[in-house]
Design an enzyme around this catalytic site. Structure first.
Site, PDB file in Angstrom:
ATOM      1  N   GLY A   1      22.645 -58.623  45.247  1.00  0.00           N
ATOM      2  CA  GLY A   1      22.986 -58.008  43.968  1.00  0.00           C
ATOM      3  C   GLY A   1      24.370 -57.400  43.901  1.00  0.00           C
ATOM      4  N   HIS A   2      25.127 -57.404  44.986  1.00  0.00           N
ATOM      5  CA  HIS A   2      26.433 -56.707  45.029  1.00  0.00           C
ATOM      6  C   HIS A   2      27.486 -57.599  45.659  1.00  0.00           C
ATOM      7  CE1 HIS A   2      29.328 -53.413  45.934  1.00  0.00           C
ATOM      8  NE2 HIS A   2      28.708 -52.796  44.959  1.00  0.00           N
ATOM      9  N   PHE A   3      28.000 -58.482  45.147  1.00  0.00           N
ATOM     10  CA  PHE A   3      27.774 -59.160  43.882  1.00  0.00           C
ATOM     11  C   PHE A   3      27.502 -60.616  44.201  1.00  0.00           C
ATOM     12  CE2 PHE A   3      30.694 -55.625  43.181  1.00  0.00           C
ATOM     13  CZ  PHE A   3      30.057 -54.930  42.178  1.00  0.00           C
TER      14      PHE A   3
ATOM     15  N   VAL B   1      30.542 -58.151  48.094  1.00  0.00           N
ATOM     16  CA  VAL B   1      31.356 -57.032  48.579  1.00  0.00           C
ATOM     17  C   VAL B   1      30.399 -56.003  49.175  1.00  0.00           C
ATOM     18  CG1 VAL B   1      32.923 -55.156  47.928  1.00  0.00           C
ATOM     19  CG2 VAL B   1      33.154 -57.406  46.840  1.00  0.00           C
TER      20      VAL B   1
END
Length: 150
Positions: free
Chosen positions: A53-55, A60
């Site tokens: 989810g990041h990203f 990152v």
């Protein structure tokens, strides 16, 4: 003459820290000097759950997890300096000041975490911390941790 150990492997780290996958952020301690400094590494892998989810389009490593890695390193230095935790003791991450994120950390990077002990008062220890990738500072902060029973 005996030589005191100045490194820690993952088994020794897990004896001191309560964190486990996916929240254990220190893979190895490469050096430490009691009441002074500790250097640790965190290998950043694309297989870590935060990257879903990041990203998804550009993974990152979250800056807050870099700070968590620094906080875990301070806990290790504190326990090695002032004694291992009893069965009901933890070092809590109490505060962070002057945090700066200078460069993104991505899968494949190896974070080198350096923490320096500054002082301890009433169970609260103060530290300076930096995280580097390939010798370049990616994050710096002042951290405080509190040793408490739970």
């Amino acid at each position: 003459m005996t030589t005191e150990q100045t490194t820690m492997n993952i088994t020794e780290i897990q004896e001191l820290l309560p964190h486990r996958y996916p929240f254990l952020m220190v893979d190895r301690v490469t050096s430490f000097e009691k009441e002074k400094t500790l250097t640790a590494i965190k290998n950043v892998s694309v297989n870590e759950p935060q990257f879903t989810g990041h990203f998804p389009q550009l993974p990152v490593f979250p800056g807050v997890l870099i700070l968590e890695a620094m906080a875990q390193a301070t806990g290790l230095l504190a326990f090695k300096s002032f004694g291992a935790p009893s069965g009901n003791e933890l070092y809590y991450f109490a505060s962070v000041d002057k945090a700066k994120f200078r460069k993104p950390v991505v899968p494949g990077d190896q974070l080198v975490i350096e923490v320096e002990f500054l002082k301890e008062r009433r169970g609260i220890a103060s530290f300076n911390g930096v995280a580097k990738v390939d010798g370049v500072v990616v994050c710096s902060a002042e951290l405080k941790c509190a040793r408490r029973e739970f």
